[in-house]
Design an enzyme around this catalytic site. Sequence first.
Site, PDB file in Angstrom:
ATOM      1  N   GLU A   1      43.190  35.599  32.028  1.00  0.00           N
ATOM      2  CA  GLU A   1      43.861  34.377  31.579  1.00  0.00           C
ATOM      3  C   GLU A   1      44.116  33.350  32.688  1.00  0.00           C
ATOM      4  O   GLU A   1      45.194  32.754  32.742  1.00  0.00           O
ATOM      5  CB  GLU A   1      45.206  34.741  30.922  1.00  0.00           C
TER       6      GLU A   1
HETATM    7  C1  TNX Z   1      47.995  39.384  27.509  1.00  0.00           C
HETATM    8  S1  TNX Z   1      46.405  41.648  28.355  1.00  0.00           S
HETATM    9  C2  TNX Z   1      48.112  39.573  28.872  1.00  0.00           C
HETATM   10  C3  TNX Z   1      49.442  39.871  29.435  1.00  0.00           C
HETATM   11  C4  TNX Z   1      50.506  39.869  28.394  1.00  0.00           C
HETATM   12  C5  TNX Z   1      49.994  40.580  27.174  1.00  0.00           C
HETATM   13  C6  TNX Z   1      50.995  40.798  26.113  1.00  0.00           C
HETATM   14  C7  TNX Z   1      46.242  40.770  29.569  1.00  0.00           C
HETATM   15  C8  TNX Z   1      45.173  41.126  30.469  1.00  0.00           C
HETATM   16  N1  TNX Z   1      47.049  39.720  29.709  1.00  0.00           N
HETATM   17  O1  TNX Z   1      49.732  38.936  30.460  1.00  0.00           O
HETATM   18  O2  TNX Z   1      51.623  40.504  28.901  1.00  0.00           O
HETATM   19  O3  TNX Z   1      48.932  39.836  26.655  1.00  0.00           O
HETATM   20  O4  TNX Z   1      50.510  41.631  25.108  1.00  0.00           O
END
Ligand code: TNX
Length: 530
Positions: A335
Site C-alpha cells: 500500500e
Molecule cells: C491492510 S494487509 C494492510 C494493513 C492493515 C490491514 C487491516 C496489508 C499488507 N496491509 O496495513 O492493517 O489491511 O486488515
Amino acid sequence: MEMTKLQHLMFALLIGLVFTSCKEPVPMDLAKENLIPKPVKLEATGSSFEWTKNTQIHIQKGNEETKKIANHLIEMIQPATGFQPKIKELKTPLGSRGISLILDEKYKNLGKEGYHLMIDARKISLQAFTAEGLFRGIQTLRQLLPAKIEAKETQEGPWLIASGTIEDHPQYGYRGAMLDVVRHFFDVDEVKQYIDYLAAYKMNVLHLHLTDDQGWRIEIKSWPKLTEIGGKTEVGGGEGGFYTQEQYKEIVQYAADRFITIVPEIDMPGHTNAALVSYAELNADGKARKPYTGTKVGFSTLATNKEITYQFIDDVIRELAALTPGEYIHIGGDESHVTKKKDYIKFVERVQKIVEAHDKKVMGWADIAAAKLNETAVAQFWQTKPTNALKAVEQNVKILMSPATRAYMDMQYDSISPLGLHWAGYLEVDKAYNWTLEGNVEGIDKEDILGIEAPLWAETIETMDDIEYLIFPRLLGYAELGWSPDQNNSWDEYKVRLGKQKTRFELQDINYYQSKLVPWTDEKMDEEKK
Ligand code: TNX
C-alpha cells in the site's frame, strides 16, 4: 505367628506385582482422540498407557537437546498432574517402561519436524530425526492427555493416553501467524503467550509487524529517536511502547526454544509515518511529519530519492539482521499509494540488495513483485486479487499464502462480532478452514507455495483477551491447513474435533469466539474417553 524371611520376600513380591502388572489397562480408542492438526497416519490398538507419579522420562545418555524437550514435557504436565517426573539417561532408552524421547536417523524420511509416536500399556516412545520433531510430538501427547491436563491447579488422575501408533509430518514447512504490535503495542509477555499458542498447534513462524504509521516498536541504536519519539504512539492515542534490543532477543530466544522462527518486518516505503515523525531528513521535503493515531493506510512514504534513506535502511537492517537467526527479513512494501510506481520499483530493488548484503533473504507483501525480485525472495499473497502474487510466480518467487478473504484473523466473524474489520468480508470459522493453499488461486501451484501465514492486524484490539477472541478458534484451522494433507481435511469432521477443544480452552481461560457453527462439547473433567 512370625513370618519367615522367605514369607516376607514372597509377600513383598506379591505386593510389587499387584502394583506393577496386575492392573489391567483401560481400553481406549486412539482413533477417537481430537487431535489438531490431524496426524498423517494413526493406528489404534485399543488399550492405554497410564501416566502416574512414578512414570519416568528416558532420554539418550548425554543428549542435551532431548533433555530440553523432556523439560518442556515436564513443564507441560506439571501444574495439572502435580507430578515431578525424573529424567533418566540411558544408553538405549527404546523399549524401557515409561516415556522415552529418542533421536534416530531412521526417521530422517519424516523430515525435521516429523515424529513417530508409539504408545502401549507399558510405555510411550516418541522418536524423531531432530529435537524439533520431538517438540512437535510432545504437542500431540498434550492433546492425547485428558483435557484436564490444561488446568492450572492439580487435578485427580487417572492420566490415561490411548494406545497405538502415530506417524506424522507437515505438508508445508512454513506455518505461521503474524502479530501487528504497532497499531496497538503488545509487551514481551503477551508476545510470549502468543508464541505458546502457536507452538501448541505445531506452527513454526511468528512474523512480527514492528513498524507502521502509528508506531516504531524496535530499538535501533544508531537511530534512537525512532523509539524515543516514534515508539510513543498507537491507534487511539494510547502510550504505545517498544522492545529494547535485549527484550527483542528474549522474544527471539523464547520462540527458538519452541522451534519457532521470528520474521521481523520493517514496513517500507509506505506505512512509515512513525519514522517520518522521528527524523525530518527521511521526508522528501525535509519536514518532520505529525504523529498519527488513526487507522487510515497508504498516506506515507520514505523519500525514495534521497541517499540518507538508504543509509537509514542499511543501519536498520544491519541491526535487525544481527538480532535475527532466521533467514528472512520482511520489508513490507504494501500500500505505498503515495510513492510513484517507478520510484517504488527502484526502492524495492535497492532494499533487496541491502537485505542480501546482510545475509538475509527478502520477504515482502506481494506488492513487491512489481519490482525485479531474486528467486530467493518470498511474496506474501494477501489482497483480494492475486495480480501481484501471479507476478511473483512469473519470477519464480515463492508465495506465502495469506489471502485476506480466508486467512486474516482480524476480519470480523460476522456483522455483529465486536472486534475486527471487514474490508475483505466476514470470516466465520468454517470459511477460514474450508479451503486449501493449493488451488486457492489459479496459477499458484503447490510447488510455488512456501506455506501459510495468518495475519492479525491490531487496529481494533488492545488486550490479550482481544487477541484470543480473534485467533481462537481460527488459528487451529490454519495450523491444520498447513500441516495435514489436503485430502484429510473436511469441515464436517473438523468441526467436531474443534468443538471438543471447549474444555481445554476454558481451563486455559482462553477468550474464544463461540461460533454457532461449531458443536462445542464439554469433555467432562472426571470422565475418560473410552
Ligand atoms: C491492510 S494487509 C494492510 C494493513 C492493515 C490491514 C487491516 C496489508 C499488507 N496491509 O496495513 O492493517 O489491511 O486488515
